[in-house]
Design a protein around this motif. Structure first.
Motif, PDB file in Angstrom:
ATOM      1  N   HIS A  68      28.430  53.919  21.954  1.00 10.01           N
ATOM      2  CA  HIS A  68      27.328  54.669  22.546  1.00 10.01           C
ATOM      3  C   HIS A  68      26.804  55.714  21.567  1.00 10.01           C
ATOM      4  CE1 HIS A  68      29.361  52.863  26.006  1.00 10.01           C
ATOM      5  NE2 HIS A  68      28.160  52.853  26.556  1.00 10.01           N
ATOM      6  N   ALA A  69      25.564  56.130  21.806  1.00 10.54           N
ATOM      7  CA  ALA A  69      24.889  57.026  20.874  1.00 10.54           C
ATOM      8  C   ALA A  69      25.321  58.476  21.025  1.00 10.54           C
ATOM      9  CB  ALA A  69      23.377  56.920  21.066  1.00 10.54           C
ATOM     10  N   SER A  70      25.843  58.849  22.191  1.00  9.37           N
ATOM     11  CA  SER A  70      26.220  60.245  22.443  1.00  9.37           C
ATOM     12  C   SER A  70      27.255  60.281  23.559  1.00  9.37           C
ATOM     13  CB  SER A  70      24.998  61.066  22.854  1.00  9.37           C
ATOM     14  OG  SER A  70      24.508  60.615  24.116  1.00  9.37           O
ATOM     15  N   PHE A  71      27.826  61.453  23.762  1.00 10.57           N
ATOM     16  CA  PHE A  71      28.806  61.618  24.844  1.00 10.57           C
ATOM     17  C   PHE A  71      28.155  61.361  26.202  1.00 10.57           C
ATOM     18  CE2 PHE A  71      30.784  64.368  28.056  1.00 10.57           C
ATOM     19  CZ  PHE A  71      32.062  63.811  28.071  1.00 10.57           C
ATOM     20  N   THR A  72      26.951  61.903  26.416  1.00  8.96           N
ATOM     21  CA  THR A  72      26.292  61.719  27.712  1.00  8.96           C
ATOM     22  C   THR A  72      25.942  60.245  27.947  1.00  8.96           C
ATOM     23  OG1 THR A  72      24.180  62.333  26.684  1.00  8.96           O
ATOM     24  CG2 THR A  72      25.375  64.061  27.854  1.00  8.96           C
ATOM     25  N   HIS A  73      25.560  59.553  26.893  1.00 13.29           N
ATOM     26  CA  HIS A  73      25.265  58.117  26.986  1.00 13.29           C
ATOM     27  C   HIS A  73      26.519  57.359  27.418  1.00 13.29           C
ATOM     28  CE1 HIS A  73      23.795  54.255  24.760  1.00 13.29           C
ATOM     29  NE2 HIS A  73      23.483  54.222  26.041  1.00 13.29           N
ATOM     30  N   MET A  74      27.632  57.657  26.761  1.00 12.25           N
ATOM     31  CA  MET A  74      28.907  57.019  27.090  1.00 12.25           C
ATOM     32  C   MET A  74      29.342  57.367  28.509  1.00 12.25           C
ATOM     33  SD  MET A  74      32.407  57.688  27.468  1.00 12.25           S
ATOM     34  CE  MET A  74      32.710  59.216  26.562  1.00 12.25           C
ATOM     35  N   LEU A  75      29.208  58.644  28.878  1.00 10.01           N
ATOM     36  CA  LEU A  75      29.640  59.097  30.197  1.00 10.01           C
ATOM     37  C   LEU A  75      28.808  58.448  31.297  1.00 10.01           C
ATOM     38  CD1 LEU A  75      31.640  61.083  31.553  1.00 10.01           C
ATOM     39  CD2 LEU A  75      29.805  62.771  31.532  1.00 10.01           C
ATOM     40  N   PHE A  76      27.501  58.377  31.114  1.00 11.99           N
ATOM     41  CA  PHE A  76      26.627  57.805  32.136  1.00 11.99           C
ATOM     42  C   PHE A  76      26.940  56.330  32.346  1.00 11.99           C
ATOM     43  CE2 PHE A  76      22.746  55.672  33.517  1.00 11.99           C
ATOM     44  CZ  PHE A  76      22.434  56.411  34.641  1.00 11.99           C
ATOM     45  N   ASN A  77      27.093  55.569  31.258  1.00 12.96           N
ATOM     46  CA  ASN A  77      27.379  54.137  31.397  1.00 12.96           C
ATOM     47  C   ASN A  77      28.761  53.900  31.995  1.00 12.96           C
ATOM     48  OD1 ASN A  77      24.916  53.208  30.531  1.00 12.96           O
ATOM     49  ND2 ASN A  77      25.558  52.822  28.435  1.00 12.96           N
ATOM     50  N   SER A  78      29.741  54.709  31.588  1.00 14.82           N
ATOM     51  CA  SER A  78      31.089  54.568  32.142  1.00 14.82           C
ATOM     52  C   SER A  78      31.098  54.899  33.632  1.00 14.82           C
ATOM     53  CB  SER A  78      32.080  55.473  31.387  1.00 14.82           C
ATOM     54  OG  SER A  78      32.176  55.093  30.032  1.00 14.82           O
ATOM     55  N   PHE A  79      30.371  55.947  34.010  1.00 13.97           N
ATOM     56  CA  PHE A  79      30.283  56.336  35.411  1.00 13.97           C
ATOM     57  C   PHE A  79      29.602  55.238  36.237  1.00 13.97           C
ATOM     58  CE2 PHE A  79      28.175  58.783  38.898  1.00 13.97           C
ATOM     59  CZ  PHE A  79      29.336  59.203  39.535  1.00 13.97           C
ATOM     60  N   SER A  80      28.567  54.635  35.677  1.00 14.84           N
ATOM     61  CA  SER A  80      27.886  53.528  36.361  1.00 14.84           C
ATOM     62  C   SER A  80      28.838  52.370  36.582  1.00 14.84           C
ATOM     63  CB  SER A  80      26.679  53.057  35.538  1.00 14.84           C
ATOM     64  OG  SER A  80      25.726  54.085  35.407  1.00 14.84           O
ATOM     65  N   LEU A  81      29.666  52.091  35.589  1.00 17.50           N
ATOM     66  CA  LEU A  81      30.637  51.004  35.698  1.00 17.50           C
ATOM     67  C   LEU A  81      31.682  51.304  36.770  1.00 17.50           C
ATOM     68  CD1 LEU A  81      31.398  48.273  34.531  1.00 17.50           C
ATOM     69  CD2 LEU A  81      32.700  49.450  32.750  1.00 17.50           C
ATOM     70  N   VAL A  82      32.113  52.561  36.849  1.00 14.78           N
ATOM     71  CA  VAL A  82      33.085  52.960  37.876  1.00 14.78           C
ATOM     72  C   VAL A  82      32.489  52.802  39.273  1.00 14.78           C
ATOM     73  CG1 VAL A  82      34.289  54.959  38.872  1.00 14.78           C
ATOM     74  CG2 VAL A  82      34.448  54.499  36.425  1.00 14.78           C
ATOM     75  N   LEU A  83      31.205  53.096  39.422  1.00 12.57           N
ATOM     76  CA  LEU A  83      30.568  53.004  40.731  1.00 12.57           C
ATOM     77  C   LEU A  83      30.288  51.564  41.153  1.00 12.57           C
ATOM     78  CD1 LEU A  83      27.948  55.912  40.804  1.00 12.57           C
ATOM     79  CD2 LEU A  83      30.121  55.774  42.020  1.00 12.57           C
ATOM     80  N   PHE A  84      29.736  50.775  40.246  1.00  9.43           N
ATOM     81  CA  PHE A  84      29.206  49.472  40.626  1.00  9.43           C
ATOM     82  C   PHE A  84      30.054  48.279  40.201  1.00  9.43           C
ATOM     83  CE2 PHE A  84      25.578  52.392  40.012  1.00  9.43           C
ATOM     84  CZ  PHE A  84      25.227  52.512  41.352  1.00  9.43           C
ATOM     85  N   GLY A  85      31.058  48.510  39.374  1.00  9.70           N
ATOM     86  CA  GLY A  85      31.896  47.409  38.920  1.00  9.70           C
ATOM     87  C   GLY A  85      33.025  46.997  39.854  1.00  9.70           C
ATOM     88  N   PRO A  86      33.720  47.937  40.510  1.00 17.85           N
ATOM     89  CA  PRO A  86      34.912  47.564  41.283  1.00 17.85           C
ATOM     90  C   PRO A  86      34.692  46.499  42.340  1.00 17.85           C
ATOM     91  CG  PRO A  86      34.909  49.918  40.911  1.00 17.85           C
ATOM     92  CD  PRO A  86      33.588  49.406  40.410  1.00 17.85           C
ATOM     93  N   GLY A  87      33.576  46.562  43.060  1.00 13.87           N
ATOM     94  CA  GLY A  87      33.321  45.548  44.085  1.00 13.87           C
ATOM     95  C   GLY A  87      33.283  44.154  43.494  1.00 13.87           C
ATOM     96  N   LEU A  88      32.673  44.030  42.327  1.00 15.01           N
ATOM     97  CA  LEU A  88      32.580  42.717  41.678  1.00 15.01           C
ATOM     98  C   LEU A  88      33.908  42.296  41.065  1.00 15.01           C
ATOM     99  CD1 LEU A  88      29.060  42.824  39.984  1.00 15.01           C
ATOM    100  CD2 LEU A  88      29.760  41.626  42.066  1.00 15.01           C
ATOM    101  N   GLU A  89      34.645  43.236  40.482  1.00 10.44           N
ATOM    102  CA  GLU A  89      35.946  42.854  39.923  1.00 10.44           C
ATOM    103  C   GLU A  89      36.872  42.364  41.035  1.00 10.44           C
ATOM    104  OE1 GLU A  89      39.666  44.443  37.173  1.00 10.44           O
ATOM    105  OE2 GLU A  89      37.783  45.560  37.165  1.00 10.44           O
ATOM    106  N   ARG A  90      36.819  43.014  42.180  1.00  6.77           N
ATOM    107  CA  ARG A  90      37.644  42.596  43.318  1.00  6.77           C
ATOM    108  C   ARG A  90      37.191  41.229  43.829  1.00  6.77           C
ATOM    109  NH1 ARG A  90      36.695  46.632  46.346  1.00  6.77           N
ATOM    110  NH2 ARG A  90      35.219  45.675  47.779  1.00  6.77           N
TER     111      ARG A  90
END
Length: 199
Positions: A68-90
């Motif tokens: 990622h290009a910056s800390f905020t970029h990394m944090l935003f994408n990681s946070f999005s993954l935490v919110l929207f990924g678990p349902g699909l992984e399950r």
């Protein structure tokens, strides 16, 4: 579905693929942020840089998904993954989840390579995350048996906001976002199959 109530240990146990991806995000951001560890040189080897892909550095179609290009970029994408990924992984299981995540990310990067100019550079997991949204969108439109009405409305709302922000913000890889979304939608029937597990 999108509300996280697990403890940290439970999250790691229930969603190992998402946890690993986020650890990679954080590790690479720390590594790349420390010049004395050669972070700048490593970043240059991982950026999606079209002219170098043309010269045969094909790993650059994969590595941008994790840096990622910056800390905020990394944090935003990681946070999005935490919110929207678990349902699909399950729902999909570990193998199919990592398959859809990487496949849509790579397809977004291939589209970026084909459609952007040769000096174009990009990093970030947004293409893969939009790939997950493409899978959700397919469920909303074509597989209503897999997702309830409330979650469908939430997905559509967030997707619309995400697309609007894609076009309003500067330094966004618009092609990566759009083609990640398209790739997720197109791969959805293959990934979902005839499963009946409801979200």
């Amino acid at each position: 579905m999108f509300t996280r109530t697990e403890s940290f240990k439970e999250f790691l146990r229930f969603y190992p693929i998402i946890s690993i991806i986020i650890v990679i995000h954080i590790f690479l951001w720390i590594l790349l942020a420390l010049p004395f560890l050669g972070g700048g040189a490593l970043l240059n080897q991982m950026v999606g840089y079209n002219v170098l892909i043309t010269e045969g550095e094909y790993w650059r179609l994969i590595t941008p998904i994790f840096v990622h290009a910056s800390f905020t970029h990394m944090l935003f994408n990681s946070f999005s993954l935490v919110l929207f990924g678990p349902g699909l992984e399950r729902m999909l299981g570990k193998t199919k989840f990592i398959l859809i995540y990487l496949s849509t990310g790579v397809m977004a990067n291939i589209a970026t390579y084909i459609l952007q100019h040769e000096q174009f550079r990009h990093v970030g997991s947004s293409g893969a995350i939009f790939g997950l949204f493409g899978l959700y969108l397919y469920m909303v439109l074509k597989r209503k048996d897999l997702i309830n009405y409330a979650n469908s409305q939430l997905i559509i709302t967030i997707l619309v906001i995400g697309l609007v922000m894609t076009f309003l913000n500067t330094n966004i890889n618009i092609i990566g976002h759009l083609f990640g979304l398209i790739a997720g939608f197109l791969l959805a029937p293959i990934i979902l199959g005839k499963r009946r597990r409801y979200l």
